[in-house]
Design an enzyme around this catalytic site. Sequence first.
Site, PDB file in Angstrom:
ATOM      1  N   LYS B 228      38.428 -12.589 -73.980  1.00 37.31           N
ATOM      2  CA  LYS B 228      38.617 -11.868 -75.241  1.00 37.31           C
ATOM      3  C   LYS B 228      38.935 -10.433 -74.856  1.00 37.31           C
ATOM      4  CE  LYS B 228      36.659 -10.833 -79.701  1.00 37.31           C
ATOM      5  NZ  LYS B 228      37.504  -9.643 -79.740  1.00 37.31           N
ATOM      6  N   LYS B 401      34.677 -16.902 -81.083  1.00 36.61           N
ATOM      7  CA  LYS B 401      34.468 -15.748 -80.195  1.00 36.61           C
ATOM      8  C   LYS B 401      33.130 -15.971 -79.513  1.00 36.61           C
ATOM      9  CE  LYS B 401      34.790 -12.649 -83.687  1.00 36.61           C
ATOM     10  NZ  LYS B 401      34.967 -11.388 -84.417  1.00 36.61           N
TER      11      LYS B 401
END
Lengths: 336, 532
Positions: B228, B401
Site C-alpha cells: 500500500k 487495506k
Amino acid sequence: MVLEFTPSGIYCPAADAYIDPWRPVPRALITHGHSDHARPGMGAYMATKAAAPVIHHRLGGDIRMETTDYGVTHRIGDADISFHPAGHVPGSAQIRVEVDGEVWVASGDYKVIDDGLSEPFEPVKCHTFITESTFGLPIYDWPDQDVLARDLNDWWRGCVAEGKRAVLGVYALGKAQRILRLLDPSIGPILTHGAVEATNSVLRAQGLALPDTVQVVDGIDAKSHPDAIVLAPPSALGTPWMKRFGAVSTGFASGWMRLRGVRRRRAADRGFVVSDHADWKGLNWAIEQTGAERVFVTHGYTAQFSQWLREQGYDAGIVQTEFGGEDLDEAEENAA
Amino acid sequence: MKDFAALFTALDQTTKTSVKTAALTEYLAAAREEDRVWTIALLSGRRPRRAITTTKLREWAAERAGIPLWLFEACYPVVGDLSETIALVLPEPETRIERSLSDWIATLRALDKADEAERKETILAAWNGLPPTERFVFNKLITGGWRMGVSQKLMTRALAKATGIDDAELTHRLMGDWTPDSVSWDSLIEAPDPTADLSRPYPFYLAYQLEQEPHELGPVNDWLAERKWDGIRGQLILREGERYLWSRGEDLMTDRFPEFAQLVDFLPSGTVIDGEVLAYDHAADAPLSFNKLQARIGRKTVPKKLLTEAPVILMAYDLLEWHGADLRQAPLAERRATLESAIEALPPELPIRISPRVEAKDWDGLAQARAISRDIGAEGLMLKRLNAPYLAGRKKGDWWKWKVDPLTIDAVMIYAQAGSGRRATLYTDFTFAVWNGNDLVPFTKAYSGLTDAEFRQITAWVRKNTTDRFGPVRAVTPHHVFEIAFEGIQPSPRHKSGVALRFPRIARWRKDKPLQEANTLDDLNQMLEIYG
C-alpha cells in the site's frame, strides 16, 4: 458598591447576604431553583413562594428557607431587598437591592416573553443591572410560541401517523412544563420520564395547572400507548431507557437548536428552538427598560455582549461567574 | 427553490440513510430537468463560480442586520458557517420571491457582469424575499462549500432509484469534467455518448480496512498482495493522443505531473491505469518520502528544479481499459497479467512501474512482509481477490487495506479551540505537547478521534480550566494526557518541536496516565531518526 463580585458569588455587604452563591455562605438569596443557582450548603435561603417548593424538593426539606411574595420590600441589614418576576421558570425572580438610594438588580436568568406558565418578566428601574448573556448574540432570535406549538404538534401527529413514538428531550424544570402546556392532548397521551414527572408533581402541588401526564414505569411501552409523546431529560435520549418505545423520532427543545451545527451534533431527528432565556432582542429590550447606566454581564457571550453594550453607550463590564446557564453540557450532567 | 429547500430540510432533519435516500429519490423524480441537473452538480461538488466575495456578503449582512461588522464576525465562529450566520442575523423577510433553483443560479451567474451596486441590490432583494431555509440555501449557492449530509454514493443510489439505471453505471456517468452548462439531463443521465468526454474516468474502487484475521479470508493463493504505497492514488487515462490524470477526489491533476506526457507515445489509445503517484528515487529504484511528493501536490505548474528533485512515477495497480475496451468486469488475475506484460514491454526510463506482487506461501509470510512496510516507505499491504472484478466505490469483500499499526505517542493537551460546523460549540481542536525537561513543547494539533460525549466532557473541562485566551484559542492547565496516533513523522523547521506528523489523530484519552508520564521530545526525535 451595593453588590460585589466575590469568589463565593454576588455579595451584598449592606445585607451581609449573597445572591445565588456557589459556595456555602450564611445567607443566600436565591433567584430560582435551577441547580447552578440554588446550591446546597447555605446557612439560610430566601426565595419566592413559588420557587421554594422546587428548591426544597432538590435540596431537601430541612434547609432553612424564608419565602416572599413578589414586590415586597424586606429590610435586611442596611439594604432594601425585593424579588420581581424574571419570567424564566415558575417562581423565578430578579433581585432588587437598594442601599442609600442606589438601586442594583441582579436578574439571575430571565426571558421577556410571556410563556403562559411563569410569572411574566417585569422590568425594574435601577442604576446598575446584572444581566446574563447566554444567548447574547444577534444570531439568537426565538420564533413565536404559537409557531413553536404548531411545529411541536405537527411533529407529534406525524410521528403517530408513521407509527413512531415522539420522544422530546427537555430540561425537567421549566422547559418541560412549558412544553406540556403547548401540546395538544387530543393527539394522544403525554408520557413523562421520572425526572420530569417529579418536578411536575411539585409544581402541581403548588397550584400550577398542567395537563395530565403518565409517568413511564416498568410495563409501560410502545404498545400500551401507541399515540403518545414522551417528555424526557436530554440525557435519557439514546440510552437503554428508550428501548421500550420501539421505533422513535427524537426531538430536542432548546435555544441552541437555532444552530444547525448543534442540531446535527445532537443527532436528534428534530430540533425545536425554544429557550427560557432571553434572545438577542429580549436582552437588549430588557436592559433598555431598566434605565440602567451600568450593566454587568455574566455567563454566556460576555465579551461580545459587553462590547456591544459599551458601543450603545452603557458602562458595561464582565463578571466571571460559575453559572452555567442553559448550557448543553450542563443539561447533560444535570438532567439525570 | 422551495422544493430544493424542502429537500435540504428533509435531509438535514434525519441521520438515517434510508430516509435521506427516499427524500432525494422523491425530489429527483419530481423536479424540473434543469433543477435535477443542478442538484446533481451541487451534490457532486460542482458549484457556480462565486460572483460575490464573502467580504462583501459579510458587510452587506451586517449592514442589513443593523449590527457592527465586528459583531457579525464574532457570530461567525459560533455558528461555524458563513451562509448560516448571514441567514440567522438578517431580519425576517418582508416579501416572498418564488423562483426555481436553476433560475436563482442563473440570477447569480448574471451578477458576474454586474457592477457592485447592482450585485448588492440583487442580493439584498433576495435576502428580503426568502424565508430562512431558502435564504440559507441561497447563501450556500453563492459561497459554495456545499455539504448537505449527502455523500456522492447516497446521491447516486437515489438517482438510480429515480431513473432505474444501474448504480455503478450512474457512478461512471457522473464522473469527469462536466458542468451543468456542458450537459443536459439526457446527455448526462439518460443517453450519454461515451466518446463525448475523453477525460471521463472510471469510478475508483476503494478498500476497507481489514477487520478480521487475514487467514479468515481463505487460501492465500486466492489473493494478490501488494504494497500500500504512500502517495496519491491516481487514474491515468490515455485516449486519442491525450492524457488525463485524475485524483481519487476527482481532481484533474494532469498539468501538475508533466512526466506522464511521454506515456502517450508508448501505450495504446484507450489505456486507463489505476495506480499511485509517487515521488521516486530513480537511482535507488525506490520511492521518496511523501514529504517530497508534497512539494509537488500544491503546484499547478512545476519548476525544472522541482522536477529533478522530486520526479514522480506511476506505481501501477490495475488496468481498467485496454485498447478502448472496459476491462472492469474481467477478473483481477487477467487485468493484472495484461498490465504486467504491457509495462514490461516499456523502456525502463519511463515513469511507470508495476506495483510488485508481495509473494508468500502463507498468511504468516505476508504478515512478516507487512511488518517491514514502514521501512520501505509503504503503509502496509493491499489484499485483492484474484478472481474479482473492479468495482465502483468503497465495497467490502474483494479488496482490503491491511495497514501497519500507526505510530503512537502520549502527549499533554495545552491549547484548545472550538470546532466549526457541527461542532461549533465544542472544543475539538487541540494542541498537544511533549516534555522537554520541565517544559512542554507543542508538536502537533489533532481534532478527531474522540466521541461526541468525550468532546462534551473535555469542553466542560476546558471552560473551567482556561488560563489564557488568544483569540479563539484557549490555553488550558496542563492536565490531560492523550495518546496520539500518526502515520509518519518528518523533520520540520517551521515547528517549535522540529517535527511534523502525518495524519495525527487522538487514539484515546489516557485518563489513567499522570501528566508526568507523557512522552518527551527525545522520544519524538528517536522516532524521527527511525521513521523520518
